[in-house]
Enzyme design. Sequence first.
Site, PDB file in Angstrom:
ATOM      1  N   LYS A   1       0.974  -1.303  -0.038  1.00  0.00           N
ATOM      2  CA  LYS A   1       0.209  -0.165   0.012  1.00  0.00           C
ATOM      3  C   LYS A   1       0.967   1.474   0.056  1.00  0.00           C
ATOM      4  O   LYS A   1       1.625   1.510   0.828  1.00  0.00           O
ATOM      5  CB  LYS A   1      -0.797   0.196   1.355  1.00  0.00           C
ATOM      6  CG  LYS A   1      -2.134   0.667   1.157  1.00  0.00           C
ATOM      7  CD  LYS A   1      -3.016   0.560   2.498  1.00  0.00           C
ATOM      8  CE  LYS A   1      -3.763  -0.523   2.412  1.00  0.00           C
ATOM      9  NZ  LYS A   1      -4.880  -0.565   3.465  1.00  0.00           N
TER      10      LYS A   1
ATOM     11  N   ASP B   1     -13.387  -0.306  12.327  1.00  0.00           N
ATOM     12  CA  ASP B   1     -14.035   0.076  11.243  1.00  0.00           C
ATOM     13  C   ASP B   1     -14.381  -1.324  10.644  1.00  0.00           C
ATOM     14  O   ASP B   1     -13.788  -1.646   9.327  1.00  0.00           O
ATOM     15  CB  ASP B   1     -13.051   0.867  10.304  1.00  0.00           C
ATOM     16  CG  ASP B   1     -14.031   1.460   9.075  1.00  0.00           C
ATOM     17  OD1 ASP B   1     -15.065   1.117   8.971  1.00  0.00           O
ATOM     18  OD2 ASP B   1     -13.336   1.956   8.154  1.00  0.00           O
TER      19      ASP B   1
HETATM   20  P1  ADP Z   1      -7.261   1.631   2.340  1.00  0.00           P
HETATM   21  O1  ADP Z   1      -6.765   1.216   3.834  1.00  0.00           O
HETATM   22  O2  ADP Z   1      -6.298   2.567   1.784  1.00  0.00           O
HETATM   23  O3  ADP Z   1      -8.797   2.129   2.230  1.00  0.00           O
HETATM   24  P2  ADP Z   1      -7.778  -0.934   1.215  1.00  0.00           P
HETATM   25  O4  ADP Z   1      -7.191  -1.634   2.178  1.00  0.00           O
HETATM   26  O5  ADP Z   1      -9.410  -0.621   1.281  1.00  0.00           O
HETATM   27  O6  ADP Z   1      -7.031   0.507   1.079  1.00  0.00           O
HETATM   28  O7  ADP Z   1      -7.407  -1.607  -0.208  1.00  0.00           O
HETATM   29  C1  ADP Z   1      -8.339  -1.086  -1.350  1.00  0.00           C
HETATM   30  C2  ADP Z   1      -8.497  -2.080  -2.127  1.00  0.00           C
HETATM   31  O8  ADP Z   1      -7.267  -2.935  -2.739  1.00  0.00           O
HETATM   32  C3  ADP Z   1      -9.188  -3.508  -1.550  1.00  0.00           C
HETATM   33  O9  ADP Z   1     -10.658  -3.121  -1.803  1.00  0.00           O
HETATM   34  C4  ADP Z   1      -8.866  -4.547  -2.306  1.00  0.00           C
HETATM   35  O10 ADP Z   1      -9.385  -4.820  -3.255  1.00  0.00           O
HETATM   36  C5  ADP Z   1      -7.331  -4.360  -2.374  1.00  0.00           C
HETATM   37  N1  ADP Z   1      -6.354  -4.763  -1.515  1.00  0.00           N
HETATM   38  C6  ADP Z   1      -6.100  -4.160  -0.317  1.00  0.00           C
HETATM   39  N2  ADP Z   1      -5.230  -4.932   0.458  1.00  0.00           N
HETATM   40  C7  ADP Z   1      -5.123  -6.192  -0.257  1.00  0.00           C
HETATM   41  C8  ADP Z   1      -4.352  -7.458  -0.045  1.00  0.00           C
HETATM   42  N3  ADP Z   1      -3.669  -7.584   1.102  1.00  0.00           N
HETATM   43  N4  ADP Z   1      -4.539  -8.609  -0.988  1.00  0.00           N
HETATM   44  C9  ADP Z   1      -5.183  -8.339  -2.013  1.00  0.00           C
HETATM   45  N5  ADP Z   1      -5.992  -7.154  -2.315  1.00  0.00           N
HETATM   46  C10 ADP Z   1      -5.944  -5.846  -1.594  1.00  0.00           C
END
Ligand code: ADP
Length: 439
Positions: free
Chosen positions: A208, A299
Amino acid sequence: MCLVCVCVCVWVTGVCVCVCLGDWCVCVCHSEEGYIPSNYVTEKKSGNLVQFVWYSKHVNRNKAEELLRKEDKEGAFIVRDSSSPGAYTVSLYAKSTAGEGGAVIKHYHIKETHGRDAPRQFYLAEKHLFSSIPDLIEYHKHNAAGLVARLRYPVGKQDKSAPSTAGFSYEKWEINPSELTFMKELGCGQFGLVRLGKWRAQHKVAIKAIREGAMYEEDFIEEAKVMMRLSHPKLVQLYGVCSQQQPIYIVTEFMELGCLLNFLRQRRGGLTLGALLSVCQDVSEGMEHLESNGFIHRDLAARNCLVNDALVVKVSDFGMARYVLDNQYTSSSGAKFPVKWSPPEVFYFCKYSSKSDVWSYGVLMWEVFTEGRMPFEQSQNHEVVALITQGHRLYRPKLATPTIYDIMQLCWRERPEERPSFSQICLMISSALEGDAPP
Ligand code: ADP
């Protein structure tokens, strides 16, 4: 080197559970925790079976049959060492199979592929290959796929919790960004873009990249040390952070099938009652681990859970709400505040607790049993506040039996102390699974 594995340490006799990253592993050996350089640690050939409740090392065929008969439950199973060294057998109990009369016990050898250049894979039924035995077991928990029953009840070990790696002081949690390679985009969230990548060209990870101005970065980096200690099969593992650069990266376990909400929506009509309950069970187990460590999610929702290719659901983004730099998300009157997942003490007084997580868990159960519908679809946030305050609750989804809806309603009790704990919820979900309709 593995990221999370059962490893044999050269100076500590016996088998230790280690979490390895970079040059260091934190190992738990005979209840003692220690810090061991990764070059002293090798992955044990059998994989990380000892930590699983379904694995019983010293159980032979006769003993397995005795234990399974005693349990007398459809889908009771044990994974044990086979009589041929280095191999494993799944012993499975089924009460009724067409044409075979009463109960039967089948013993399935876990077979391995032996492709010359391909990584080895495991299987019970020919068509379904997995890169590890735990993945294979998870799959067959949900799909009989040629077995006499699906694997419903692990039998054998009394202690059901995986060894915890909590308690170590992880100083070397920084990941060297030059050891990361980037692959495809996975999605975009509150904090920024998430990409699939590899660590040391070998291990798939999710990376991320935190958008500038999206996060209280220093606070998070401090807290990441705590979060890394939270290690559980139903929590998305935080591996580390690249904090010496902009943007900073958060590196976590990769979950092949993405977020639970999309998973539910894409499979509408295709998931059995058992599969839906098992989603709830996974989440309750992850949350029980957070609860027992005094860690509040803040959350919890289907959008913040992820699914892997063995169809295991894991809780993600725990505690992250505290580091969001966006008023619309953090203020309870903001448009992005998760009002529909929040109990009254949160939307009125921002009073978070494991019991406020329990309320959100009830809403998540509702999302699961509506196969991904939006709660209070027709209402704005301020209207939901009024409805909840007046005592209204979400309706019973068609797929939820009265027993399942009862669990949701317990989670939505107005007084936090009257809501069940996650450990109680785990028990309720397990017994609902026992009484569940056939898949
Ligand atoms: P944030 O924490 O910035 O809101 P998210 O964790 O919701 O971001 O991630 C956004 C999208 O990225 C998720 O909806 C998912 O589709 C994808 N994603 C995030 N983390 C992972 C992971 N560990 N493995 C696979 N896909 C992921």
